[in-house]
Design an enzyme around this catalytic site. Structure first.
Site, PDB file in Angstrom:
ATOM      1  N   LYS A  69       0.843  -1.201   0.000  1.00  0.00           N
ATOM      2  CA  LYS A  69       0.000   0.000   0.000  1.00  0.00           C
ATOM      3  C   LYS A  69       0.876   1.247   0.000  1.00  0.00           C
ATOM      4  O   LYS A  69       1.881   1.305   0.701  1.00  0.00           O
ATOM      5  CB  LYS A  69      -0.934   0.033   1.215  1.00  0.00           C
ATOM      6  CG  LYS A  69      -1.855   1.268   1.216  1.00  0.00           C
ATOM      7  CD  LYS A  69      -2.915   1.206   2.296  1.00  0.00           C
ATOM      8  CE  LYS A  69      -2.377   1.665   3.645  1.00  0.00           C
ATOM      9  NZ  LYS A  69      -3.452   1.845   4.635  1.00  0.00           N
ATOM     10  N   ARG A 113     -10.348  -1.060   7.617  1.00  0.00           N
ATOM     11  CA  ARG A 113      -9.493  -1.977   8.363  1.00  0.00           C
ATOM     12  C   ARG A 113      -9.029  -1.366   9.674  1.00  0.00           C
ATOM     13  O   ARG A 113      -8.808  -2.059  10.652  1.00  0.00           O
ATOM     14  CB  ARG A 113      -8.346  -2.494   7.506  1.00  0.00           C
ATOM     15  CG  ARG A 113      -7.345  -1.465   6.953  1.00  0.00           C
ATOM     16  CD  ARG A 113      -6.377  -0.945   7.977  1.00  0.00           C
ATOM     17  NE  ARG A 113      -5.099  -0.564   7.408  1.00  0.00           N
ATOM     18  CZ  ARG A 113      -4.303   0.321   7.956  1.00  0.00           C
ATOM     19  NH1 ARG A 113      -4.663   0.986   9.045  1.00  0.00           N
ATOM     20  NH2 ARG A 113      -3.120   0.567   7.419  1.00  0.00           N
ATOM     21  N   GLN A 141     -12.445   8.367  10.171  1.00  0.00           N
ATOM     22  CA  GLN A 141     -12.044   7.263  11.033  1.00  0.00           C
ATOM     23  C   GLN A 141     -12.950   7.111  12.250  1.00  0.00           C
ATOM     24  O   GLN A 141     -13.211   5.995  12.707  1.00  0.00           O
ATOM     25  CB  GLN A 141     -10.586   7.442  11.466  1.00  0.00           C
ATOM     26  CG  GLN A 141      -9.981   6.217  12.096  1.00  0.00           C
ATOM     27  CD  GLN A 141     -10.327   4.926  11.385  1.00  0.00           C
ATOM     28  OE1 GLN A 141     -10.962   4.042  11.952  1.00  0.00           O
ATOM     29  NE2 GLN A 141      -9.936   4.799  10.132  1.00  0.00           N
ATOM     30  N   ALA A 227      -2.512   8.757  16.625  1.00  0.00           N
ATOM     31  CA  ALA A 227      -1.047   8.887  16.538  1.00  0.00           C
ATOM     32  C   ALA A 227      -0.500   7.810  15.603  1.00  0.00           C
ATOM     33  O   ALA A 227      -0.493   6.633  15.943  1.00  0.00           O
ATOM     34  CB  ALA A 227      -0.423   8.763  17.931  1.00  0.00           C
ATOM     35  N   LYS A 232       3.406  12.577  17.075  1.00  0.00           N
ATOM     36  CA  LYS A 232       1.969  12.651  17.375  1.00  0.00           C
ATOM     37  C   LYS A 232       1.661  11.968  18.703  1.00  0.00           C
ATOM     38  O   LYS A 232       2.231  10.930  19.032  1.00  0.00           O
ATOM     39  CB  LYS A 232       1.150  11.986  16.267  1.00  0.00           C
ATOM     40  CG  LYS A 232       1.115  12.762  14.960  1.00  0.00           C
ATOM     41  CD  LYS A 232       0.151  12.085  13.975  1.00  0.00           C
ATOM     42  CE  LYS A 232       0.029  12.851  12.678  1.00  0.00           C
ATOM     43  NZ  LYS A 232      -0.918  12.206  11.751  1.00  0.00           N
ATOM     44  N   SER A 299      -2.884   1.866  18.082  1.00  0.00           N
ATOM     45  CA  SER A 299      -3.033   1.411  16.695  1.00  0.00           C
ATOM     46  C   SER A 299      -2.270   2.337  15.754  1.00  0.00           C
ATOM     47  O   SER A 299      -2.592   3.522  15.652  1.00  0.00           O
ATOM     48  CB  SER A 299      -4.519   1.408  16.320  1.00  0.00           C
ATOM     49  OG  SER A 299      -4.695   1.258  14.937  1.00  0.00           O
TER      50      SER A 299
END
Length: 329
Positions: A69, A113, A141, A227, A232, A299
């Protein structure tokens, strides 16, 4: 040979959250069992444009699925260019010969996902009686996170959402209430959203903590989603010190996840990380061990999540005759 071309619009017709959750859960399990190849994602930073580009290859050996990706993150896109913050393209590769069997829009796959990973984390880490959800951030999101939570939770009593843009949080509350049949209300601050919640979801591009430790009571599960690049962070480092931290991938999370800043500052160490999610799913390590545990899922987003979701979309596209074949090689 022919390569199947699928647009993002095609992908939206093909994927259900239930199926993506099942695929992503299996991908994490395969990772826990040591049956995947997945180097940490590579970054190029477009600092003058407040953006970056990531490249994410992977191979799930037992499932015979491989993909790459390419994905950007440009937070200014919606206002400046009327483009999504995140845009992605995925190439699905046949491991036998390296041929590109499909090229597809990866933007909706990325959203689905990532939402699915949040759902899987809640399934394994949250208290089963969790009913109140607090969400910080009201973008794409935030939508797929809530879609996934509806799949894995028995009952959702209340959802509270906040965003620095008032219109965004109000639009989210109206849209998601109607779409999912839930009681979703917009609130004015992060504190109002998360205080008293059983599950907290943070989905912002913040570079300084938003959620304070004192707002979080024992027993809460947190999906820290936003993050995903160095520098972040969304959570008060004191909160990390109180919690069991479960990451999607330790290497990747260490340099670009919620733990990256506290690690760099020496506030926490790698020894403070409880487990990777795949280890919990594979039964190699327990997740929540007490109703009073505060659990945090960090995540960063894994290439294996993209690969299995792309493979699912490809399979369903062939079944339904969606997409168009091109001769690219």
């Amino acid at each position: 040979m022919k390569t199947l071309l699928l647009t993002d619009k095609d992908i939206r017709q093909l994927l259900s959250m239930k199926e993506v959750i099942e695929a992503v859960e299996l991908a994490f399990k395969e990772k826990g069992l040591g049956r995947v190849q997945m180097p940490p994602k590579s970054y190029i930073f477009f600092n003058r444009y407040n953006g970056d580009l990531r490249v994410m290859p992977s191979y799930l050996e037992e499932l015979e699925i491989s993909a790459v990706k390419v994905v950007n993150v440009h937070p200014d896109n919606p206002l400046k260019y009327k483009l999504p913050t995140v845009m992605a393209t995925i190439i699905l590769v046949d491991p036998k010969n390296g041929a590109p069997i499909a090229i597809m829009g990866g933007t909706w796959i990325t959203a689905m996902r990532t939402g699915a990973a949040g759902g899987v984390a809640v399934k394994y880490l949250a208290r089963p009686d969790s009913r109140v959800i607090g969400i910080v951030g009201a973008g794409v999101q935030a939508r797929t996170q809530l879609m996934a939570l509806k799949e894995v939770l028995k009952e959702i009593e209340e959802v509270r959402v906040t965003d620095i843009v008032k219109a965004a949080r109000e639009r989210y509350a109206k849209e998601m209430s109607e779409k999912l049949g839930l009681n979703v209300k917009a609130v004015d601050s992060a504190r109002e959203a998360v205080e008293g919640a059983d599950i907290v979801v943070t989905v912002t591009p913040s570079r300084e903590p938003i959620v304070k430790s004192e707002w979080i009571r024992p027993g809460v599960h947190i999906n820290a989603i936003g993050a995903d690049a160095p520098g972040k962070e969304e959570l008060d480092p004191e909160l990390l010190k109180r919690a069991k931290i479960i990451v999607d991938d330790l290497e990747q999370a260490s340099h670009s996840g919620e733990i990256n800043v506290p690690l760099a500052k020496g506030i926490i160490t790698r020894e403070d990380i409880w487990a990777e999610l795949g280890d919990v799913i594979a039964g190699l390590k327990p997740g929540r061990t007490s109703p009073d545990d505060i659990t945090i899922f960090d995540s960063t987003g894994l290439a294996i999540q993209d690969a299995v979701t792309a493979a699912l979309a490809y399979k369903k596209a062939l079944e339904k005759g969606i997409g168009q074949f091109i001769e690219i090689v």
